[in-house]
Design a protein around this motif. Structure first.
Motif, PDB file in Angstrom:
ATOM      1  N   ALA A  79       0.918  -0.901   0.628  1.00 37.72           N
ATOM      2  CA  ALA A  79       0.464   0.136  -0.284  1.00 37.72           C
ATOM      3  C   ALA A  79       0.855   1.608  -0.017  1.00 37.72           C
ATOM      4  CB  ALA A  79      -0.932   0.325   1.004  1.00 37.72           C
ATOM      5  N   ARG A  80       2.085   1.407   0.372  1.00 37.42           N
ATOM      6  CA  ARG A  80       2.662   2.291   0.391  1.00 37.42           C
ATOM      7  C   ARG A  80       3.851   2.282  -0.650  1.00 37.42           C
ATOM      8  NH1 ARG A  80       6.843   0.699   5.721  1.00 37.42           N
ATOM      9  NH2 ARG A  80       7.708   3.071   4.959  1.00 37.42           N
ATOM     10  N   GLY A  81       3.369   1.626  -1.868  1.00 39.85           N
ATOM     11  CA  GLY A  81       4.299   1.954  -3.370  1.00 39.85           C
ATOM     12  C   GLY A  81       5.087   0.376  -3.339  1.00 39.85           C
ATOM     13  N   ALA A  82       6.043   0.147  -2.696  1.00 40.66           N
ATOM     14  CA  ALA A  82       7.109  -1.066  -1.943  1.00 40.66           C
ATOM     15  C   ALA A  82       8.058  -0.124  -3.223  1.00 40.66           C
ATOM     16  CB  ALA A  82       6.214  -2.332  -2.141  1.00 40.66           C
ATOM     17  N   ALA A  83       8.831   0.639  -3.241  1.00 38.07           N
ATOM     18  CA  ALA A  83       9.525   1.564  -3.427  1.00 38.07           C
ATOM     19  C   ALA A  83      11.395   0.695  -3.834  1.00 38.07           C
ATOM     20  CB  ALA A  83      10.021   2.753  -3.069  1.00 38.07           C
ATOM     21  N   CYS A  84      11.112  -0.780  -4.157  1.00 36.22           N
ATOM     22  CA  CYS A  84      11.910  -1.250  -4.542  1.00 36.22           C
ATOM     23  C   CYS A  84      13.709  -0.984  -5.081  1.00 36.22           C
ATOM     24  CB  CYS A  84      11.739  -2.116  -6.013  1.00 36.22           C
ATOM     25  SG  CYS A  84      12.638  -3.624  -6.978  1.00 36.22           S
ATOM     26  N   SER A  85      14.351  -1.314  -4.399  1.00 33.25           N
ATOM     27  CA  SER A  85      15.646  -0.641  -4.865  1.00 33.25           C
ATOM     28  C   SER A  85      16.150   0.894  -3.841  1.00 33.25           C
ATOM     29  CB  SER A  85      16.077  -0.597  -6.511  1.00 33.25           C
ATOM     30  OG  SER A  85      16.345  -1.623  -7.093  1.00 33.25           O
ATOM     31  N   TYR A  86      15.425   0.845  -2.949  1.00 34.40           N
ATOM     32  CA  TYR A  86      15.404   2.090  -2.347  1.00 34.40           C
ATOM     33  C   TYR A  86      15.246   1.411  -0.313  1.00 34.40           C
ATOM     34  CZ  TYR A  86      14.308   4.780  -6.538  1.00 34.40           C
ATOM     35  OH  TYR A  86      14.136   5.124  -8.073  1.00 34.40           O
ATOM     36  N   ARG A 107      26.510  -7.770  12.065  1.00 38.06           N
ATOM     37  CA  ARG A 107      26.253  -6.933  11.192  1.00 38.06           C
ATOM     38  C   ARG A 107      25.433  -8.134   9.842  1.00 38.06           C
ATOM     39  NH1 ARG A 107      27.472  -2.907  14.159  1.00 38.06           N
ATOM     40  NH2 ARG A 107      28.664  -1.448  13.955  1.00 38.06           N
ATOM     41  N   VAL A 108      24.688  -7.293   9.687  1.00 36.77           N
ATOM     42  CA  VAL A 108      24.332  -8.125   8.430  1.00 36.77           C
ATOM     43  C   VAL A 108      23.779  -7.369   6.823  1.00 36.77           C
ATOM     44  CG1 VAL A 108      22.972 -10.314   9.709  1.00 36.77           C
ATOM     45  CG2 VAL A 108      21.792  -7.675   9.210  1.00 36.77           C
ATOM     46  N   ARG A 109      23.756  -8.119   5.829  1.00 30.72           N
ATOM     47  CA  ARG A 109      23.296  -8.021   5.065  1.00 30.72           C
ATOM     48  C   ARG A 109      21.732  -9.065   4.047  1.00 30.72           C
ATOM     49  NH1 ARG A 109      26.427  -4.120   0.946  1.00 30.72           N
ATOM     50  NH2 ARG A 109      27.447  -2.766   2.527  1.00 30.72           N
ATOM     51  N   PHE A 110      21.272  -8.380   3.034  1.00 25.83           N
ATOM     52  CA  PHE A 110      20.056  -8.770   2.975  1.00 25.83           C
ATOM     53  C   PHE A 110      20.559  -9.774   0.970  1.00 25.83           C
ATOM     54  CE2 PHE A 110      18.172  -5.838   5.443  1.00 25.83           C
ATOM     55  CZ  PHE A 110      17.255  -7.320   6.619  1.00 25.83           C
ATOM     56  N   THR A 111      19.828 -10.726   0.549  1.00 27.33           N
ATOM     57  CA  THR A 111      20.184 -10.764  -0.775  1.00 27.33           C
ATOM     58  C   THR A 111      18.684 -11.811  -0.855  1.00 27.33           C
ATOM     59  OG1 THR A 111      21.194 -13.585  -0.228  1.00 27.33           O
ATOM     60  CG2 THR A 111      22.576 -11.634   0.091  1.00 27.33           C
ATOM     61  N   GLY A 112      18.928 -11.904  -2.214  1.00 26.75           N
ATOM     62  CA  GLY A 112      17.147 -12.280  -2.735  1.00 26.75           C
ATOM     63  C   GLY A 112      17.368 -14.644  -1.927  1.00 26.75           C
ATOM     64  N   SER A 113      18.259 -14.734  -2.393  1.00 30.44           N
ATOM     65  CA  SER A 113      18.389 -16.320  -2.185  1.00 30.44           C
ATOM     66  C   SER A 113      19.535 -16.742  -1.588  1.00 30.44           C
ATOM     67  CB  SER A 113      17.957 -17.000  -3.654  1.00 30.44           C
ATOM     68  OG  SER A 113      19.407 -16.954  -4.132  1.00 30.44           O
ATOM     69  N   GLY A 302      23.177  -5.678  -6.101  1.00 31.30           N
ATOM     70  CA  GLY A 302      21.588  -6.339  -6.465  1.00 31.30           C
ATOM     71  C   GLY A 302      20.311  -5.135  -6.430  1.00 31.30           C
ATOM     72  N   THR A 303      19.883  -5.565  -7.279  1.00 25.25           N
ATOM     73  CA  THR A 303      18.385  -4.805  -7.519  1.00 25.25           C
ATOM     74  C   THR A 303      17.451  -4.555  -6.417  1.00 25.25           C
ATOM     75  OG1 THR A 303      19.323  -4.334  -9.869  1.00 25.25           O
ATOM     76  CG2 THR A 303      17.030  -4.037  -9.184  1.00 25.25           C
ATOM     77  N   TYR A 304      17.468  -6.276  -6.071  1.00 28.53           N
ATOM     78  CA  TYR A 304      16.642  -6.568  -5.667  1.00 28.53           C
ATOM     79  C   TYR A 304      16.470  -7.096  -4.831  1.00 28.53           C
ATOM     80  CZ  TYR A 304      13.376  -7.093  -9.591  1.00 28.53           C
ATOM     81  OH  TYR A 304      12.668  -6.255 -10.832  1.00 28.53           O
ATOM     82  N   ASN A 305      17.702  -6.745  -3.989  1.00 27.68           N
ATOM     83  CA  ASN A 305      18.349  -7.457  -2.869  1.00 27.68           C
ATOM     84  C   ASN A 305      17.272  -6.352  -1.119  1.00 27.68           C
ATOM     85  OD1 ASN A 305      20.385  -9.163  -3.928  1.00 27.68           O
ATOM     86  ND2 ASN A 305      21.766  -7.441  -2.460  1.00 27.68           N
ATOM     87  N   GLY A 306      17.148  -6.968  -0.413  1.00 28.28           N
ATOM     88  CA  GLY A 306      16.419  -6.424   0.000  1.00 28.28           C
ATOM     89  C   GLY A 306      15.489  -5.477   0.263  1.00 28.28           C
ATOM     90  N   HIS A 307      14.831  -6.482  -0.732  1.00 25.96           N
ATOM     91  CA  HIS A 307      12.984  -6.054  -1.203  1.00 25.96           C
ATOM     92  C   HIS A 307      12.063  -5.846   0.055  1.00 25.96           C
ATOM     93  CE1 HIS A 307       9.606  -5.521  -3.874  1.00 25.96           C
ATOM     94  NE2 HIS A 307      10.160  -5.308  -4.640  1.00 25.96           N
ATOM     95  N   PRO A 308      11.467  -4.185  -0.219  1.00 24.02           N
ATOM     96  CA  PRO A 308      11.068  -4.339   0.736  1.00 24.02           C
ATOM     97  C   PRO A 308       9.360  -5.004   1.365  1.00 24.02           C
ATOM     98  CG  PRO A 308      11.013  -2.258  -1.122  1.00 24.02           C
ATOM     99  CD  PRO A 308      11.937  -3.418  -1.431  1.00 24.02           C
ATOM    100  N   VAL A 309       8.827  -5.792   0.659  1.00 30.56           N
ATOM    101  CA  VAL A 309       7.798  -6.881   0.348  1.00 30.56           C
ATOM    102  C   VAL A 309       9.013  -7.866   1.372  1.00 30.56           C
ATOM    103  CG1 VAL A 309       6.385  -8.001  -0.542  1.00 30.56           C
ATOM    104  CG2 VAL A 309       6.394  -6.130  -1.972  1.00 30.56           C
ATOM    105  N   ALA A 310       9.529  -8.543   0.278  1.00 23.37           N
ATOM    106  CA  ALA A 310      10.198  -9.683   1.210  1.00 23.37           C
ATOM    107  C   ALA A 310      10.794  -9.448   2.825  1.00 23.37           C
ATOM    108  CB  ALA A 310      11.798 -10.103   0.622  1.00 23.37           C
ATOM    109  N   VAL A 311      11.512  -8.066   2.833  1.00 24.89           N
ATOM    110  CA  VAL A 311      11.768  -7.507   4.422  1.00 24.89           C
ATOM    111  C   VAL A 311      10.651  -7.250   5.454  1.00 24.89           C
ATOM    112  CG1 VAL A 311      12.995  -5.695   5.180  1.00 24.89           C
ATOM    113  CG2 VAL A 311      13.710  -6.743   3.396  1.00 24.89           C
ATOM    114  N   ALA A 312       9.294  -6.745   4.628  1.00 22.34           N
ATOM    115  CA  ALA A 312       8.620  -6.399   5.993  1.00 22.34           C
ATOM    116  C   ALA A 312       8.271  -7.827   6.261  1.00 22.34           C
ATOM    117  CB  ALA A 312       7.283  -6.003   5.247  1.00 22.34           C
TER     118      ALA A 312
END
Ligand SMILES: Cc1ncc(COP(=O)(O)O)c(C=O)c1O
Length: 437
Positions: A79-86, A107-113, A302-312
């Motif tokens: 609903a907030r627009g899921a602004a990807c890559s930010y 410390r951590v970092r996010f990836t897709g897979s 990576g463009t999709y790392n830490g995608h807001p939908v996945a992080v939520a």
């Protein structure tokens, strides 16, 4: 023709091999399954048949399908627009939760897979140590990239000696030279580990392992083995990497490292961390993670790392795992299911055993004593397992056999004691068919 058969027919015309990913073919059926909908621990196929899910998306849906907490978090971010890559505030919130519960994570970092997580983690280990070689354990699986997809698909004829396991690539198209960067050691052999470090310790950037070896069902490391691994990596200046893509959150919020009380230098987390959405993580000691750009010189992005939908979704899932009583329920269900399954094997006079820890387990047809290494799984009767998987599906329990010597199975937190009773009644009938073979 059933809707399922018609769907596979269509898929084969447009998808390579008829599937979106190779291991979607269930070896017990020789084709993929198609699920129309899912809720909690249940799945429904295209023809409306119900199954209790003992695959749980290969471990990703530990909370169950369609968990309302995850769904609400995802809907809010959409609903907030899921602004990807930010970046938004959820990234640091999830990072904080993870650093609070996973012992090695400062410390951590996010990836897709999970594949990306181990790939970046190993690059970081090489950057930090200035060394190139990696030690891995025979059969341990760390994803689909070329650095470590070796020594996975060996058979009794091709595995080599225990002192010198064959580092066979698990796919065509891989650079065979990469095997020269690997030192392969059998799991649970502290004596052979000691020898490998004596020969190669000073060249090793990292030793990577599955701290609970679920990719062969469920194999526990011995105290001696884990003790030797932690001691030797320290002694020789190699980093210890726990690949917790599968073990994270499985038996407690801090994963296998908390359960075993062995803290690695770096770890990966996957599957359950995303609550069923594509999120994985790597993390560890602050001084090592500081080598990542922009602070340091080691690239991870990576463009999709830490995608807001996945992080939520991940944040909602991790908060659910941290609720009081969550793991009491997991342990209760685990005990009922694993002892119940063991009793069914005995009732039907089928030789075999069930090994489980937390919400994941393996079933071995044949072995009676504890299965402790990849080579022990060669004793497992694969043909019987495939018949069992087909019979279980026929009775309404979904197991997924993705290939390999032995597979891991699991349940989700939405499963109740009543559901376990239902599973056991259905598997009683499935085992009767298999025992009669
Ligand atoms: C221990 C382990 N590491 C890495 C991976 C790769 O993760 P993904 O399938 O998310 O790429 C898996 C997947 O099964 C795994 O079990």
């Amino acid at each position: 023709m059933s809707k399922t058969a018609a769907q596979y027919d269509l898929a084969q015309r447009y998808l390579a091999g008829g599937v979106a990913a190779s291991t979607r073919v269930n070896r017990g059926l020789g084709r993929p399954m198609y699920f129309d909908r899912a809720d909690g621990c249940r799945l429904w196929d295209l023809d409306g048949r119900e199954y209790i899910d003992l695959c749980t998306s290969h471990g990703a849906t530990l909370l169950g399908h369609g968990d309302p907490r995850v769904r609400e978090a995802v809907e809010q971010v959409l609903a907030r627009g899921a602004a990807c890559s930010y970046e938004n505030e959820l990234h640091a919130e999830l990072a904080r939760e993870l650093c609070e519960v996973v012992p090695c994570c400062e410390r951590v970092r996010f990836t897709g897979s999970g594949t990306e997580a181990t790939m970046h983690c190993l690059r970081l280990a090489r950057a930090y140590t200035g060394r190139t070689k990696l030690l891995k354990f025979e059969g341990n699986f760390h994803g689909y990239h070329d650095q470590v997809m070796f020594a996975l698909a060996a058979t009794v004829e091709t595995c080599g000696s225990e002192e010198n396991p064959a580092p066979l690539p698990a796919s065509s198209g891989m650079l065979p030279e990469l095997a020269e960067q690997l030192v392969v050691v059998p799991y649970n052999r502290p004596d052979l580990l000691e020898q490998a470090f004596a020969r190669h310790g000073h060249e090793l950037a990292a030793a990577i392992c599955e701290p609970v070896y679920y990719n062969a069902g469920c194999l526990l490391p011995t105290v001696e083995f884990m003790g030797a691994l932690r001691r030797l990596t320290r002694e020789y200046g190699a980093l210890l990497v726990f690949d917790e893509v599968l073990s994270a959150f499985r038996m407690g919020p801090g994963g296998a490292q908390e359960y075993l009380r062995v803290t690695p230098d770096l770890c990966t987390l996957g599957k359950a961390v995303g609550g069923g959405f594509p999120l994985s993580v790597f993390g560890g000691r602050r001084d090592i993670m500081a080598r990542l750009m922009p602070e340091g010189d080691c690239q991870h992005s990576g463009t999709y790392n830490g995608h807001p939908v996945a992080v939520a979704a991940g944040l909602a899932a991790v908060r659910a795992y941290r609720q009081p009583g969550f793991y009491d329920h997991i342990q209760t269900i685990a005990h009922r299911l694993y002892t119940g399954l063991g009793a069914l094997l005995a009732t039907h006079r089928v030789r075999g055993r069930v090994q489980g820890l937390g919400a994941r387990f393996g079933i071995y047809f044949g072995p009676q004593s504890e299965v402790r290494s990849y080579r022990d799984t060669f004793l497992h009767d694969r043909a019987r397992m495939l018949r069992f998987v087909a019979a279980a599906i026929d009775e309404g329990v979904y197991f997924h056999d993705y290939g390999g010597a032995a597979c891991h199975h699991g349940f989700c937190a939405a499963m109740t004691a009543g559901d376990v009773g239902l599973v056991l009644a259905r598997l009683d009938r499935a085992l009767a068919k298999v025992a009669a073979d």
